[in-house]
Design a protein around this motif. Sequence first.
Motif, PDB file in Angstrom:
ATOM      1  N   VAL A 380      -6.659   7.288  -5.354  1.00 39.04           N
ATOM      2  CA  VAL A 380      -6.084   6.286  -6.258  1.00 39.04           C
ATOM      3  C   VAL A 380      -4.628   6.081  -5.869  1.00 39.04           C
ATOM      4  O   VAL A 380      -3.843   7.038  -5.832  1.00 39.04           O
ATOM      5  N   ALA A 381      -4.260   4.853  -5.563  1.00 36.20           N
ATOM      6  CA  ALA A 381      -2.865   4.538  -5.280  1.00 36.20           C
ATOM      7  C   ALA A 381      -2.125   4.285  -6.587  1.00 36.20           C
ATOM      8  O   ALA A 381      -2.665   3.660  -7.509  1.00 36.20           O
ATOM      9  N   GLN A 400      -0.371  10.854   0.629  1.00 38.13           N
ATOM     10  CA  GLN A 400       0.780  10.183   1.227  1.00 38.13           C
ATOM     11  C   GLN A 400       1.723   9.784   0.107  1.00 38.13           C
ATOM     12  O   GLN A 400       1.277   9.407  -0.979  1.00 38.13           O
ATOM     13  N   ASN A 401       3.020   9.892   0.366  1.00 42.75           N
ATOM     14  CA  ASN A 401       4.022   9.559  -0.635  1.00 42.75           C
ATOM     15  C   ASN A 401       5.070   8.697   0.058  1.00 42.75           C
ATOM     16  O   ASN A 401       5.794   9.171   0.938  1.00 42.75           O
ATOM     17  N   VAL A 402       5.121   7.425  -0.321  1.00 44.50           N
ATOM     18  CA  VAL A 402       5.880   6.423   0.426  1.00 44.50           C
ATOM     19  C   VAL A 402       7.041   5.906  -0.415  1.00 44.50           C
ATOM     20  O   VAL A 402       6.848   5.528  -1.583  1.00 44.50           O
ATOM     21  N   LYS A 403       8.213   5.875   0.162  1.00 45.43           N
ATOM     22  CA  LYS A 403       9.357   5.206  -0.444  1.00 45.43           C
ATOM     23  C   LYS A 403       9.449   3.822   0.173  1.00 45.43           C
ATOM     24  O   LYS A 403       9.656   3.672   1.375  1.00 45.43           O
ATOM     25  N   LEU A 404       9.247   2.796  -0.661  1.00 39.73           N
ATOM     26  CA  LEU A 404       9.269   1.413  -0.189  1.00 39.73           C
ATOM     27  C   LEU A 404      10.722   0.974  -0.096  1.00 39.73           C
ATOM     28  O   LEU A 404      11.334   0.582  -1.087  1.00 39.73           O
ATOM     29  N   ALA A 405      11.293   1.036   1.090  1.00 41.41           N
ATOM     30  CA  ALA A 405      12.732   0.795   1.267  1.00 41.41           C
ATOM     31  C   ALA A 405      12.946  -0.088   2.482  1.00 41.41           C
ATOM     32  O   ALA A 405      13.011   0.392   3.612  1.00 41.41           O
ATOM     33  N   LEU A 480      -0.911  -1.113   1.252  1.00 41.03           N
ATOM     34  CA  LEU A 480      -2.297  -0.814   0.910  1.00 41.03           C
ATOM     35  C   LEU A 480      -3.268  -1.664   1.727  1.00 41.03           C
ATOM     36  O   LEU A 480      -4.307  -1.169   2.185  1.00 41.03           O
ATOM     37  N   LEU A 481      -2.947  -2.938   1.892  1.00 45.31           N
ATOM     38  CA  LEU A 481      -3.830  -3.807   2.662  1.00 45.31           C
ATOM     39  C   LEU A 481      -3.888  -3.381   4.123  1.00 45.31           C
ATOM     40  O   LEU A 481      -4.926  -3.495   4.780  1.00 45.31           O
ATOM     41  N   ALA A 482      -2.775  -2.885   4.653  1.00 39.65           N
ATOM     42  CA  ALA A 482      -2.719  -2.503   6.062  1.00 39.65           C
ATOM     43  C   ALA A 482      -3.200  -1.082   6.309  1.00 39.65           C
ATOM     44  O   ALA A 482      -3.833  -0.808   7.328  1.00 39.65           O
ATOM     45  N   SER A 485      -7.123   1.762   3.659  1.00 37.58           N
ATOM     46  CA  SER A 485      -8.464   2.213   4.022  1.00 37.58           C
ATOM     47  C   SER A 485      -8.424   3.534   4.785  1.00 37.58           C
ATOM     48  O   SER A 485      -9.383   4.317   4.735  1.00 37.58           O
ATOM     49  N   ALA A 486      -7.327   3.815   5.493  1.00 36.77           N
ATOM     50  CA  ALA A 486      -7.212   5.077   6.224  1.00 36.77           C
ATOM     51  C   ALA A 486      -7.188   6.269   5.282  1.00 36.77           C
ATOM     52  O   ALA A 486      -7.520   7.403   5.683  1.00 36.77           O
ATOM     53  N   PHE A 487      -6.795   6.047   4.021  1.00 41.55           N
ATOM     54  CA  PHE A 487      -6.737   7.122   3.024  1.00 41.55           C
ATOM     55  C   PHE A 487      -7.864   6.976   1.991  1.00 41.55           C
ATOM     56  O   PHE A 487      -7.850   7.667   0.974  1.00 41.55           O
TER      57      PHE A 487
END
Length: 997
Positions: A380-381, A400-405, A480-482, A485-487
């Motif tokens: 779940v994202a 995965q933990n992403v900082k959108l910067a 998420l679109l890119a 699916s890998a996760f």
Amino acid sequence: MVRVSSQQYRKLIALILMMVCAAAPALAGLTITGSNGITATGADGITYVGTSGITATGADGYLTFGPNGITATGADGITATGADGITATGADGFNGTNANGITATGADSTTIRRADGITATGADGITATGADGKTYRADAIAITAPNGITATGADGITATGADGITATGADSRSIVTVDGITATGADSLSIGSADGITATGADGRTFSISPNGITITGADTVTAMGAAGINIVGAESFTQTGAAAIASALESTGVQTGLKSVDPELAVLLNEPTDDSDIGVVVVYHHLPTDSDIADLQRIGIIGGTRYRVLPMIMLSGTKEQILAVSKFPAVRSLYKNRTLQATSEPDVRLVTGVNRAWQDGDLTSRNANVPVSGKGVTVAVLDTGVDGTHGDLAGRVVQNVKLADTQGLGVGFNYPVNVTNLANTDLLYGHGTFVSGVIAGNGRLSGGKFSGVAPEAQVLGLSAGDLNLFYVLSGFDYLLARGSAFNVRVVNCSFSANTVFDTNDPVNIATRMLADNGVSVVFSAGNTGPGLHSLNPYAVAPWVIGVGATDTQGHLANFSSRGDFGSALFRPTLVAPGSSVVSLRGTGVVSVTGAEGLAGSDLKRLAPVELPYYTTASGTSFSAPQVAGVIALMLEANPQLTPAQIRDILQRTATPLAQYYEHEVGAGMLNAHAAVLEAAFSQRRFGQFRAISDRGQVKFVNDPLEIFDGAVVPGSTVEASLSIPENALVASVQIGWGGLLSPNDLNFSLFDPKGTRAGLGNTINLPGLTGKQERVAVNDPAAGAWKVKVNNMLGPVGTVQPFTGVLAVTRAQYQPITDIDKLDPQARAEIYQSVRSMVMFPLGQRFRPGFEVSRADLAAALVLGGRVPQYLPAQPRFSDVHDKQTLIFVESVQNAPDGPLFPDAAFGGRFMPNSAVTRLAATVALVRAAGYRSEAESQNSLLALLDLGQVPLALQGYVAVALKYGLIKADGLYFRPENTLTRQELAHAMAVMAQR
């Protein structure tokens, strides 16, 4: 005081615009023309012509566009349709009006009109109207199950099957277990729950409905509502309107070139006197931007921006003149400015929603390799403020933990977002995303399982948008679109909203549609701007997402939960879940903003001292939405093949009806995790089929013309207005709006009933944004008469004189004639009408039959439809005399209620006696248990002054006492009459009391 019709709607918008502009005139106006872009016209205000996508409904549209300076003109402009949702006309939608036209309507349905007498209603039923065009509601043939047929008042019926039955001209006929049915000359035929149906019209054309869908060949027109799958052959044109085809109708914007929509807030900004400072915008294209599109931007002086890997958008900054030039590029679909979005921020909520029952279900566990469903294998994202992956309840499961910067559209060159990955903790300040993640997937390790989330073994992908800046949110969707699916990301939770209107060309709505099309379920919080109407989060509106409102743990709708539009198939939550005083994770590190409610005292009441460092308490639709996201993870663990559309459908059909509320408030009802996961795992256990036939034309909701009032309020003063509410009003919604967009003033208002009692206060925080300058109040069942509104300017000496506009919207019910209740007292009539409009009980033809006896199956049905008994179906029927699907769902649900069977005299493996009349004593026990008073009844020792109390077994006398105490049932003077049968009037009374509890 002014009353307006829908035809006067646009003129009133323009009138308000002139009033606002007179107070603060713009130096130049804008004309936004579909396919031709934005033009500075020199006139005051903003005019939309020939655009599509923006939907403003009812008073919300009126107050959104009026006080903030936008005028909708032209038949193809902004659609403002009152409570009915979307109107697609001309170039904005499909139009097929020839003789062979086909219209598709309903959330899961297709409507085909002017056929030779065939109407298919519901996934499990068909209505065939003879070639003479006659339709009889009461005198119809009803086939309610594969093994049973009831024919009443038909002109002629031939039923031929294994038993060789022929019935012609019969007034009433019951046919059981036939293999084939031929209806000849019948004026009306209704079939429900049949396995397969073929109907042949008078002209020889054949219409076939199979268990897997509907196939219609060569029909002039057909109406099919609620069908699971539809195949149409030979149609010359196709018209889609209404809820069924909203997704594709909204998607259609005619020719896929040229401007389709402009963010109204951006339009207001462009219309203001401005210097040459840059404005941050998202440019949405009809396709993934190409090098040629980049060259077009560079040619007009835009040297850099952020492009996306999948989203058809570019984020950039430009001057007003550059943005006007961009709007004229044929490849540009829409323009949206950057904005900051808002986070929409007990007893065990898992008990209320049936999560515990899903965990403990033996059938689910057996199918799941003998381990309980837990969300294992599903990611779940969480697109939010971030996720604290170091928290003990999440450790090891944040994949995965992403900082959108990224550069937010600035700089040189058109580059992809610069995201920072593999971070341990991306939620150092707010704590909102960590709290949400705990509701979804916390395993409760630090509380011994006490505060575990819905899917405690699901994985989490954190996407930190910081303060929920729109540009960062789009970067998260693109990630998420890119990479989703890998996760194995199958769900994304979005607990944020925006102060704007619903627009299909909004970049967020485009992104969520792309995610849904790629197999990712998108869950949005409904918003925290209730209780007034027209307050729903615009991102939760789209029919491809799941919008979630909030209740408390008793099923009462939370005051803060945003509402949609009365009667709209589009503007309403999908369902609701508990969102008041929820306990979840406290982020580590910097003290989190989320949990302020807990710091104010709730934590000390709900949490032990050893739990305080790890958990906190908060309320909001932000925390009802992730409960649904967690349930979707359980559903996907049980059946990974489910699509987002199937998941949304199952969640709605399995939801527990909340009869005291309307769909614009609670959607389909309360989340029922147990039933949803059961149907996901076992498709043959199909829930909620009764919903397809719940609307039998017994009631019609009517919206009166809007009543408009206005004024100008001086800082620190009050302005009064009088309103008139008619008899039989179900809902009265009052709201005020003021402008312009940058107005500093903060208004509120109080609403007073005819007795002078304050019935509501509109005083929410006025956040920045297009719809931020509004206050709303809605009152259910308002008293008829003269009401008053008192509007205040709260800023005192620092404010300015503020013009405002207000509107009163009233909805009434029109019932089909019921001829046998006129002699009843007003309370009894009101209770009957309440049961009819809430679809708990139904008239019998044009009569209610208040004195008729209630069967045991009737009572079971009423407790599911109006008593908050969650649906349940076993693998095999557990009563020897209950087989038809309609009765089965009700009987099995009441006998598998969370606190035990409601009917104590029916044991599994024996008989339920569904058609037998229910006694007042048996009904009393069932009603008290359904209402949640079982423990009180079984501990009740008080003596009752009833002369026939000796006829009640000692173990059940407490039930009688409790039922009388709460008014569920009435005594007959000094007698209880335990062995008398319950009447339909008494049942209507009991259900009205339960709705009030």
